[in-house]
Write a protein that holds these residues in place. Structure first.
Motif, PDB file in Angstrom:
ATOM      1  N   GLU B 186      62.175 136.071  55.190  1.00  7.11           N
ATOM      2  CA  GLU B 186      62.154 136.032  56.655  1.00  7.11           C
ATOM      3  C   GLU B 186      62.059 134.600  57.178  1.00  7.11           C
ATOM      4  OE1 GLU B 186      60.077 139.162  58.864  1.00  7.11           O
ATOM      5  OE2 GLU B 186      58.886 137.610  59.819  1.00  7.11           O
ATOM      6  N   GLY B 187      61.282 133.784  56.486  1.00  6.46           N
ATOM      7  CA  GLY B 187      61.110 132.395  56.899  1.00  6.46           C
ATOM      8  C   GLY B 187      62.356 131.555  56.726  1.00  6.46           C
ATOM      9  N   LEU B 188      63.289 132.040  55.910  1.00  7.96           N
ATOM     10  CA  LEU B 188      64.510 131.278  55.643  1.00  7.96           C
ATOM     11  C   LEU B 188      65.747 131.858  56.302  1.00  7.96           C
ATOM     12  CD1 LEU B 188      64.094 130.691  51.787  1.00  7.96           C
ATOM     13  CD2 LEU B 188      63.907 128.958  53.587  1.00  7.96           C
ATOM     14  N   ALA B 189      65.796 133.189  56.457  1.00  4.99           N
ATOM     15  CA  ALA B 189      67.092 133.819  56.746  1.00  4.99           C
ATOM     16  C   ALA B 189      67.094 134.715  57.976  1.00  4.99           C
ATOM     17  CB  ALA B 189      67.545 134.626  55.515  1.00  4.99           C
ATOM     18  N   ALA B 190      65.962 134.891  58.667  1.00  8.46           N
ATOM     19  CA  ALA B 190      65.983 135.682  59.899  1.00  8.46           C
ATOM     20  C   ALA B 190      66.487 134.811  61.053  1.00  8.46           C
ATOM     21  CB  ALA B 190      64.588 136.234  60.192  1.00  8.46           C
ATOM     22  N   GLY B 191      66.684 135.438  62.199  1.00 10.87           N
ATOM     23  CA  GLY B 191      67.260 134.732  63.339  1.00 10.87           C
ATOM     24  C   GLY B 191      66.581 133.406  63.676  1.00 10.87           C
ATOM     25  N   PRO B 192      65.259 133.381  63.838  1.00 17.39           N
ATOM     26  CA  PRO B 192      64.600 132.118  64.186  1.00 17.39           C
ATOM     27  C   PRO B 192      64.793 131.039  63.120  1.00 17.39           C
ATOM     28  CG  PRO B 192      63.148 133.982  64.593  1.00 17.39           C
ATOM     29  CD  PRO B 192      64.337 134.526  63.878  1.00 17.39           C
ATOM     30  N   ALA B 193      64.842 131.438  61.848  1.00 15.70           N
ATOM     31  CA  ALA B 193      65.054 130.466  60.775  1.00 15.70           C
ATOM     32  C   ALA B 193      66.471 129.901  60.852  1.00 15.70           C
ATOM     33  CB  ALA B 193      64.813 131.120  59.412  1.00 15.70           C
ATOM     34  N   ILE B 194      67.425 130.768  61.116  1.00 21.20           N
ATOM     35  CA  ILE B 194      68.821 130.310  61.232  1.00 21.20           C
ATOM     36  C   ILE B 194      68.946 129.340  62.405  1.00 21.20           C
ATOM     37  CG2 ILE B 194      71.174 131.073  61.763  1.00 21.20           C
ATOM     38  CD1 ILE B 194      70.490 133.684  60.223  1.00 21.20           C
ATOM     39  N   ALA B 195      68.301 129.692  63.512  1.00 18.50           N
ATOM     40  CA  ALA B 195      68.348 128.809  64.687  1.00 18.50           C
ATOM     41  C   ALA B 195      67.707 127.456  64.376  1.00 18.50           C
ATOM     42  CB  ALA B 195      67.655 129.480  65.867  1.00 18.50           C
ATOM     43  N   ALA B 196      66.592 127.483  63.623  1.00 18.83           N
ATOM     44  CA  ALA B 196      65.914 126.231  63.273  1.00 18.83           C
ATOM     45  C   ALA B 196      66.774 125.387  62.331  1.00 18.83           C
ATOM     46  CB  ALA B 196      64.559 126.529  62.625  1.00 18.83           C
ATOM     47  N   ARG B 197      67.449 126.058  61.396  1.00 16.26           N
ATOM     48  CA  ARG B 197      68.345 125.344  60.480  1.00 16.26           C
ATOM     49  C   ARG B 197      69.518 124.716  61.224  1.00 16.26           C
ATOM     50  NH1 ARG B 197      68.518 126.395  54.841  1.00 16.26           N
ATOM     51  NH2 ARG B 197      67.663 128.379  54.159  1.00 16.26           N
ATOM     52  N   ALA B 198      70.135 125.507  62.090  1.00 15.69           N
ATOM     53  CA  ALA B 198      71.439 125.127  62.652  1.00 15.69           C
ATOM     54  C   ALA B 198      71.322 124.418  63.989  1.00 15.69           C
ATOM     55  CB  ALA B 198      72.311 126.384  62.802  1.00 15.69           C
ATOM     56  N   GLY B 199      70.136 124.511  64.615  1.00 15.67           N
ATOM     57  CA  GLY B 199      69.978 123.882  65.915  1.00 15.67           C
ATOM     58  C   GLY B 199      70.574 124.687  67.051  1.00 15.67           C
ATOM     59  N   GLN B 200      71.059 125.861  66.743  1.00 20.26           N
ATOM     60  CA  GLN B 200      71.554 126.765  67.786  1.00 20.26           C
ATOM     61  C   GLN B 200      71.432 128.200  67.271  1.00 20.26           C
ATOM     62  OE1 GLN B 200      75.792 126.246  68.522  1.00 20.26           O
ATOM     63  NE2 GLN B 200      76.005 125.096  66.611  1.00 20.26           N
ATOM     64  N   PRO B 201      71.433 129.176  68.168  1.00 20.80           N
ATOM     65  CA  PRO B 201      71.188 130.547  67.726  1.00 20.80           C
ATOM     66  C   PRO B 201      72.300 131.086  66.817  1.00 20.80           C
ATOM     67  CG  PRO B 201      71.574 130.447  70.120  1.00 20.80           C
ATOM     68  CD  PRO B 201      71.549 129.047  69.626  1.00 20.80           C
TER      69      PRO B 201
END
Lengths: 300, 300
Positions: B186-201
């Protein structure tokens, strides 16, 4: 355990030896043992002859077969009860169920040795009263059996938990010994992997050898995932490595608690010591597993 | 689906909204929806009042509750049917089952939203006919429900698959966003993690964004372990992220096939495409889950 219990039969088919017994409950009435040869036809015929003779002498009510794997356990498959794709020479495709049960008109159950051991621990050992429980053997290989409500859990295949990939300790560069996956759990933490890491067999290593912390961390990584997925009431750690080094189980408890990070209710370090335990049964886990399978067949 | 089917009721209690329905099968007869507030007493009382009024107008035969978690689902516990330790303000300890079912003299089943969704996919959707199947949602969070022989699988706790630790792609230094574990799934692959990785949703990212390969690899790492443990007949990938990006599922298939390394019979890339699939049900997975739970209670 009493004379009132029906006579049952069990076969433990292991990679190096095979054992056939008759018993009441798990009280052995008769027993025979042979090496498991490279010719499955001869080995299975020997077992089948013994079973037929035993059944003629005094009929048994059910047969349980606890076998090394991989095994096809899909009753709808033409390969049901056969060994599949084993590295053990000659045994791929061997019709274990067909040869052993073919001439016997009794209920038969076949499963992996670890599913049998799990059932036996549930019936007589450390997992009594547990709706969801697991038996993990760590020895020459690593394998797991899962029991849910008294029944071994299979999807399209039986568990192959030894081949689960685990996270590595930082800086651990050991490449693993599994010919397929390299660094799956079995490739990192089973007996041959420990020997390759340490340069000497697991049983020669002291309790303070740094290999144990690595092994514990890898086993715990697999168990933490298992706990977050199934939350078993009990996880029994068996096998020559699992039971051979008393320092290992406490290290597994600590590593599992650290990995779970206190997230899951009821899985503190103190609770994990009650969940992840040594077997309740002794050295006859394989035979007990076969007998537990026979009783499952009888009760079905 | 026919008038001959009994009227049942379902409650989907989500983190942001809650829905109550009556239905025959999954054909909705009446429906109401509210925001899930920070005051569980008020939210649950609104739901309970609606259920009581509906039951008075036309009695229903059973109630299913599909709730966000974590939930205590141990019938022997004093906390049975309560929310436990949730980060959602105010809701820790909320007595979901007690308030919703307290005044109703009908069979009630409560489980997680994902266990409900899994049951619904088994009854009406992509997992029909599957003895062992899983529903994994990838959205704001990640969670999984496991069904064995028509029954949600729980050990001492329900699955918390979002918190399984996964292996990282080489060189991936993202620390993850889970406040407890950092780099759990969840910390790596859920929506908020993806947004944090990519800088956008996640929904703003193109199908060729390199984040998808990372997400697919991490989800596949969890699924490969799950397959080696349970070998589910079907794994349904739902949720806003899981269903939002069509490029994701094929990447998951490829990564899972690579991780399994051809070891497990029946899990080639072609077979994995049949095992790991999109939901068969549409956007009402939560409501369908509650209704599937109600039918489970009715059939018990």
């Amino acid at each position: 355990m009493t004379a009132a219990e029906p006579l049952i039969a069990g076969v433990e088919l292991g990679g190096t030896k095979c054992i056939a017994v008759t018993a009441r409950g798990r009280e052995i009435a008769s027993r025979a043992q042979w090496p498991t040869g490279d010719d499955p036809a001869a080995t299975l015929a020997t077992l089948a002859d013994w079973l037929t003779a035993a059944h003629t002498a005094e009929p048994f009510a059910a047969l349980g077969i606890a076998s090394f794997g991989p095994l096809c356990l899909d009753p709808a498959s033409a390969d049901y009860g056969r060994i599949v794709n084993t590295p053990k020479p000659g045994w791929s495709g061997a019709d274990v169920l067909g040869v052993l049960a073919g001439d016997l008109d009794v209920p038969v159950a076949i499963d992996t040795d670890v599913a049998g051991a799990a059932l036996a621990e549930g019936r007589w050992g450390a997992s009594q009263g547990c709706p969801v429980h697991v038996y993990l053997t760590i020895g020459t290989g690593i394998g797991g059996g899962i029991v849910v409500d008294g029944k071994p859990l299979h999807g399209t295949f039986h568990p192959e938990m030894g081949h689960v990939r685990v996270r590595r300790a930082a800086g651990d560069a050991f490449t693993g010994v599994c010919p397929i996956h390299g660094d799956c759990l079995e490739g990192l933490a089973a007996g041959p992997a420990i020997a390759a890491r340490a340069g000497q067999p697991a049983e020669a290593l002291g309790s303070d050898d740094p290999v144990w912390a690595l092994v514990a961390g890898e086993v715990a990584d697999c168990l933490a995932s298992l706990i977050l997925t199934l939350a078993p009431h009990r996880i029994v750690i068996g096998g020559g490595v699992g039971q051979g080094q008393p320092a290992l189980l406490p290290l597994i408890h600590q590593a599992a608690a650290r990995l779970l990070g206190g997230y899951l209710p009821g899985h503190s370090l103190a609770a994990l010591k009650r969940v992840i335990v040594q077997p309740g049964l002794g050295g006859d886990a394989g035979v007990c597993g076969a007998l537990a399978l026979a009783l499952t067949a009888l009760e079905r």
